[in-house]
Design an enzyme around this catalytic site. Structure first.
Site, PDB file in Angstrom:
ATOM      1  N   GLY A 229       0.829  -1.194   0.000  1.00  0.00           N
ATOM      2  CA  GLY A 229       0.000   0.000   0.000  1.00  0.00           C
ATOM      3  C   GLY A 229       0.861   1.240   0.000  1.00  0.00           C
ATOM      4  O   GLY A 229       2.083   1.172  -0.159  1.00  0.00           O
ATOM      5  N   ASP A 230       0.223   2.373   0.177  1.00  0.00           N
ATOM      6  CA  ASP A 230       0.903   3.666   0.146  1.00  0.00           C
ATOM      7  C   ASP A 230       0.505   4.438   1.394  1.00  0.00           C
ATOM      8  O   ASP A 230      -0.669   4.767   1.579  1.00  0.00           O
ATOM      9  CB  ASP A 230       0.487   4.426  -1.115  1.00  0.00           C
ATOM     10  CG  ASP A 230       1.238   5.739  -1.299  1.00  0.00           C
ATOM     11  OD1 ASP A 230       1.821   6.249  -0.315  1.00  0.00           O
ATOM     12  OD2 ASP A 230       1.237   6.268  -2.426  1.00  0.00           O
ATOM     13  N   PHE A 231       1.473   4.720   2.268  1.00  0.00           N
ATOM     14  CA  PHE A 231       1.110   5.389   3.531  1.00  0.00           C
ATOM     15  C   PHE A 231       0.656   6.826   3.342  1.00  0.00           C
ATOM     16  O   PHE A 231       0.180   7.454   4.278  1.00  0.00           O
ATOM     17  CB  PHE A 231       2.216   5.292   4.585  1.00  0.00           C
ATOM     18  CG  PHE A 231       3.603   5.707   4.162  1.00  0.00           C
ATOM     19  CD1 PHE A 231       3.838   6.874   3.459  1.00  0.00           C
ATOM     20  CD2 PHE A 231       4.694   4.916   4.518  1.00  0.00           C
ATOM     21  CE1 PHE A 231       5.115   7.255   3.106  1.00  0.00           C
ATOM     22  CE2 PHE A 231       5.987   5.291   4.172  1.00  0.00           C
ATOM     23  CZ  PHE A 231       6.196   6.470   3.465  1.00  0.00           C
ATOM     24  N   LYS A 244      10.647   3.038  11.624  1.00  0.00           N
ATOM     25  CA  LYS A 244      12.100   3.065  11.781  1.00  0.00           C
ATOM     26  C   LYS A 244      12.722   3.803  10.608  1.00  0.00           C
ATOM     27  O   LYS A 244      12.712   3.329   9.483  1.00  0.00           O
ATOM     28  CB  LYS A 244      12.672   1.650  11.869  1.00  0.00           C
ATOM     29  CG  LYS A 244      14.203   1.614  12.065  1.00  0.00           C
ATOM     30  CD  LYS A 244      14.727   0.197  12.136  1.00  0.00           C
ATOM     31  CE  LYS A 244      14.670  -0.489  10.799  1.00  0.00           C
ATOM     32  NZ  LYS A 244      15.586   0.144   9.796  1.00  0.00           N
ATOM     33  N   HIS A 248      12.235  10.864   8.667  1.00  0.00           N
ATOM     34  CA  HIS A 248      13.329  11.776   8.297  1.00  0.00           C
ATOM     35  C   HIS A 248      13.505  11.862   6.781  1.00  0.00           C
ATOM     36  O   HIS A 248      14.212  12.746   6.293  1.00  0.00           O
ATOM     37  CB  HIS A 248      14.635  11.361   8.990  1.00  0.00           C
ATOM     38  CG  HIS A 248      15.376  10.249   8.307  1.00  0.00           C
ATOM     39  ND1 HIS A 248      16.750  10.207   8.240  1.00  0.00           N
ATOM     40  CD2 HIS A 248      14.947   9.134   7.663  1.00  0.00           C
ATOM     41  CE1 HIS A 248      17.134   9.132   7.589  1.00  0.00           C
ATOM     42  NE2 HIS A 248      16.062   8.461   7.238  1.00  0.00           N
TER      43      HIS A 248
END
EC number: 2.1.1.-
Length: 369
Positions: A229-231, A244, A248
């Site tokens: 999927g695509d966050f 994790k 950034h």
């Protein structure tokens, strides 16, 4: 050390980095560190194994790295080299070889040709140096680079995984944990091994989860699902999320989209475990400031101070419960703010001055154990 030596050390420390890394890339390319793992070898033997035409060039390259403790050279038999703890780290038996090869790729040099232009224009120009509009395009156009990146990140994870997992304390009420951007599921898979009542989801892009190569490399565990999927659109519902070294890579605007999607899917009393650098203005590390410039030039992103993390999370209805500084990158435990006056759909109304005032009175608990 003479004044002259001090002056030259100062000079070389600032101006030879690109040459130094190019020489080191040559060491990695020919797997010279690997050749010393089974015992000392003379440079003439190493030259013969590799197929160099001029063995003296091999000697001079290896000799260059003796002061850097990459190799030892015998004082009894000049030209006889042996391994060091550092060379082992960059051999097939170590955990830094893929990371070293990744950072020494040609386009990493080329991207920084446009650093002056980035500063002048106020927006990162790095990808344009290699003919791309976004650095992420490189993963779509170069399969070998994508594979090297994933191998490097897997090795990076292996350096911190035991320490990180020992710091992630999951509530017995948690049923599902999602690793956002978890690549092949190495971290979440290991976490499940130490948490027998938890089910895990490794969530990443379609081309990472479901490619033929990935299917062979995906971590296998009976309680682990690999979901693509695509966050930026949505994330699977869960009691807990792990990010994790994800945020950034993105600007504040992009991070807000990611965090808002997580906020919508996070179950009541859920937690976020954010493993990311926290810049400390009173004690900058070389790693932190170096990676901050990388993020700026590659992605128009950044590393963040604790105040910047506070501001970012509060924009999206989260608060920092604690920061564990005993590991690096640091581990932030984040939860929802129980407040009805936060409008997640209107982050433009965020007032940084108000947050700065709040920070003076409500800094998170810092844990250093």
């Amino acid at each position: 050390m003479s004044d002259w030596d001090k002056t030259m050390d100062l000079l070389f420390g600032f101006v030879t980095g690109h040459i130094h890394s190019r020489m080191f890339e040559t060491i990695l390319k020919f797997s010279i560190c690997d050749l010393l793992e089974d015992g000392p070898k003379h440079y003439s033997e190493i030259s013969k194994i590799i197929g160099f035409k001029n063995e003296s060039y091999c000697y001079r390259l290896m000799r260059y790295f003796v002061p850097y403790k990459l190799f030892n050279e015998s004082v009894v038999q000049v030209g006889l080299f042996s391994k060091t703890p550092s060379s082992t780290q960059f051999s097939k038996n170590g955990t830094l070889k893929n990371l070293g090869r990744f950072h020494c790729q040609d386009h990493h040099y080329r991207i920084f040709e446009s650093l002056p232009k980035t500063l002048e224009m106020g927006k990162n120009q790095g990808p344009s140096s290699i003919g791309l509009s976004s650095f992420w395009e490189h993963f779509e156009t170069d399969e070998s680079y994508k594979q090297l990146f994933h191998n490097a990140m897997k090795d990076y994870t292996s350096l911190i995984i035991d320490r990180l997992i020992s710091k992630i304390s999951l509530s017995p009420n948690f049923k599902t944990v999602v690793d956002i951007g978890g690549s092949h599921g190495f971290l979440i898979g290991k976490l499940l091994e130490s948490n027998p009542n938890i089910h895990g989801i490794n969530f990443d892009l379609e081309n990472i989860i479901n490619s033929s190569t990935s299917k062979n490399e995906n971590f296998q565990h009976p309680r682990l699902k690999h979901v693509s999927g695509d966050f930026f659109n949505s994330v699977p519902e869960a009691d807990c999320y792990i990010l994790k070294y994800i945020l950034h890579d993105w600007s504040d605007e992009k991070c807000i989209t990611i965090l808002n999607n997580i906020h919508k899917s996070l179950k009541p009393n859920g937690k976020l475990f954010i493993n990311d650098l926290v810049l400390d203005p009173s004690n900058y590390t070389k790693e932190a400031v170096f990676k901050d410039i990388l993020m700026m030039q590659y992605f128009d992103a950044k590393e963040r101070s604790i105040n910047e993390w506070h501001q970012l999370f509060e924009k999206c209805g989260f608060k920092i419960d604690s920061v564990d500084t005993s590991i690096s990158p640091q581990l932030m435990i984040v939860s929802k703010i129980n407040s009805s006056n936060i409008n997640l759909n209107d982050c433009t109304n965020f007032n940084s001055e108000i947050v700065e005032e709040k920070l003076k009175n409500s800094l998170p608990q810092f844990v250093n154990c």
